[in-house]
Design an enzyme around this catalytic site. Structure first.
Site, short mmCIF file in Angstrom:
data_model
loop_
_atom_site.label_atom_id
_atom_site.label_comp_id
_atom_site.label_asym_id
_atom_site.label_seq_id
_atom_site.Cartn_x
_atom_site.Cartn_y
_atom_site.Cartn_z
N ASP A 215 23.33 61.29 1.69
CA ASP A 215 23.47 62.26 2.78
C ASP A 215 22.91 63.59 2.30
O ASP A 215 23.38 64.14 1.29
CB ASP A 215 24.94 62.42 3.17
CG ASP A 215 25.13 63.44 4.29
OD1 ASP A 215 24.74 63.14 5.43
OD2 ASP A 215 25.64 64.53 4.00
N GLU A 299 19.35 58.95 6.15
CA GLU A 299 19.30 59.20 7.58
C GLU A 299 17.85 59.36 8.03
O GLU A 299 17.04 59.95 7.32
CB GLU A 299 20.09 60.46 7.93
CG GLU A 299 21.59 60.30 7.76
CD GLU A 299 22.33 61.60 8.05
OE1 GLU A 299 23.24 61.59 8.89
OE2 GLU A 299 21.98 62.61 7.43
N ASP A 392 30.55 65.19 2.89
CA ASP A 392 29.21 64.66 2.64
C ASP A 392 29.27 63.27 2.02
O ASP A 392 28.46 62.40 2.35
CB ASP A 392 28.44 65.62 1.72
CG ASP A 392 28.23 66.98 2.36
OD1 ASP A 392 27.92 67.02 3.56
OD2 ASP A 392 28.38 67.99 1.67
#
Length: 431
Positions: A215, A299, A392
């Site tokens: 992340d 992501e 996170d």
């Protein structure tokens, strides 16, 4: 490319004979280069700057020429027509003929490739190159007749550059074999580099079946699903304070003065130091992840779109422009895009991109999703099951689970009972 009588006329920012072109070929150093620090003598540096000047002039003239052509006037000339015009221009201009035809023709080839990328929809339209900002040229050809590399000792090598001669560089590692081109560049600080193009071997997978979620954030550069948090080493407190002082001094300096030039050079040195540390962190982090895990989940973010300015237009001005600009600086300073790009270069298909929706609002143990779960920037507290974790790290675990297919549709789940997320059970599936 008719230099004496260019019919398009001079437009905004037109270059003069002494101005120079920059990064011909476009782009920063990627997966297919090995870069070394170049150490030219003052006489050799003058020759390299002349090559940069000629390459930038040819590039800018090609940009201006394509800007003049319209559908009503017919198609713009391609590389073959421009190369023929370059030959005529070299015959008519002694200063251009004094340069290397290899450098100038390669600038045209790179411009043609840049236009092809633009029409293909993968890159923006090529634009002007500026002196002091885009200083570089590329040499393409077979090793031997066009250029050559030799080793002097354990730490020093030499590369033969057309019309410059043998230039020394720091042999920090062996020059890869099969190189057919190289690029010479000069950064804002005045450092010269030579980058040899080649196709590197990917980092071999460990074969342990391990997967990790990554992340990316602003406060924490990269949080791993293993619980680790990694941060880009930026400027130290003293360096950041000095940078702010220099920026204030630059605002007071008179444009075009020697004092302003000295302040800009000092700022460039600090910026280069920060960029070098970020590049070093990205390289070491991406290599470490590629060696430790078989699957790396990130992501799927469009960093270029996320970091666009919110200024808007005169008719429709943007809102919260200063806050958005600070966020953009934070994203770029943490190397979001560069980290994923280098991971893709080094892992050869082992990077999995997942949708970023709700990864920061979903509780990893129970699957409950709610905006209130994010108690603060750093703390995640599930309002259903009470699970607490680093926000996170929790998002990184959701990214990993999505990539390996462990998540199911969220249906709530509370400490008092009710629906609970479960993996599909073979015994309960219909026959």
């Amino acid at each position: 490319m008719e230099i004496p009588s260019f019919r398009a006329g001079r437009k905004r920012g037109s270059v003069r004979n002494g101005d120079s072109p920059g990064f011909v070929g476009g782009g920063r150093y990627g997966a297919g280069v090995s870069r070394y620090r170049l150490c030219p003598t003052p006489a050799q540096e003058a020759g390299l700057l002349e090559h940069c000047s000629h390459a930038r002039f040819v590039w800018n003239l090609a940009v201006e020429q394509h800007g003049w052509w319209t559908p009503r006037r017919g198609p713009a000339p391609g590389y073959v027509a421009q190369a023929r015009q370059l030959t005529e221009a070299r015959a008519a201009n002694r200063w251009l003929a004094a340069g290397s035809v290899t450098v100038q023709q390669q600038a045209l080839r790179d411009f043609a490739q840049a236009m092809a990328n633009f029409f293909g929809g993968t890159h923006r339209r090529p634009t002007w190159r500026k002196a002091g900002l885009h200083e570089g040229f590329r040499i393409v050809g077979a090793r031997g007749p066009a250029w050559e590399v030799r080793r002097l000792n354990r730490r020093t090598g030499q590369v033969r550059i057309p019309k410059v001669g043998w230039v020394r560089f720091r042999l920090s590692r062996p020059v890869p074999g099969g190189v057919k081109s190289f690029r010479v560049t000069r950064d804002r600080v005045g450092r010269w580099h030579v980058a040899f193009a080649h196709v590197p071997d990917p980092v071999p997978a460990p074969g342990n079946g391990a997967a990790v979620g990554v992340d990316r954030g602003v406060a924490v550069s990269a949080a791993l699903s293993t619980g680790e948090t990694l941060n880009v080493p930026g400027l130290r407190a003293g360096e950041a304070e000095r940078l702010n002082r220099l920026l204030r001094r630059l605002a007071r300096a008179k444009p075009g003065s020697n004092r302003r030039a000295r302040v800009k050079a000092a700022i460039a040195r600090l910026r280069a130091r920060e960029a070098d540390r970020r590049t070093d962190w990205v390289e070491k982090t991406s290599t470490g992840l590629a060696r430790r895990f078989d699957v790396i989940a990130v992501e799927d973010l469009d960093v270029a779109a996320m970091t666009r300015s919110a200024r808007g237009t005169v008719e429709s001005p943007g809102v919260n422009v200063a806050a958005k600009a600070a966020l953009n600086r934070g994203i770029l300073a943490n190397g979001w895009g560069r980290l994923v790009t280098r991971l893709e270069h080094k892992t050869s298909g082992r990077v999995v991109k997942v949708g970023p929706a709700y990864t920061s609002q979903t509780c990893n143990p129970c699957g409950h999703r709610a905006p209130d779960n994010r108690e603060s920037q750093a703390v995640f507290r599930c309002t259903a099951c009470g699970h607490r974790a680093n926000a996170d790290v929790n998002a990184a675990r959701n990214i990993k689970d999505t990539a390996v297919g462990r998540t199911v549709a969220a249906r709530g789940g509370t400490p008092l009972g009710g629906p609970v997320n479960r993996e599909p059970q073979p015994a309960l599936l219909p026959a």
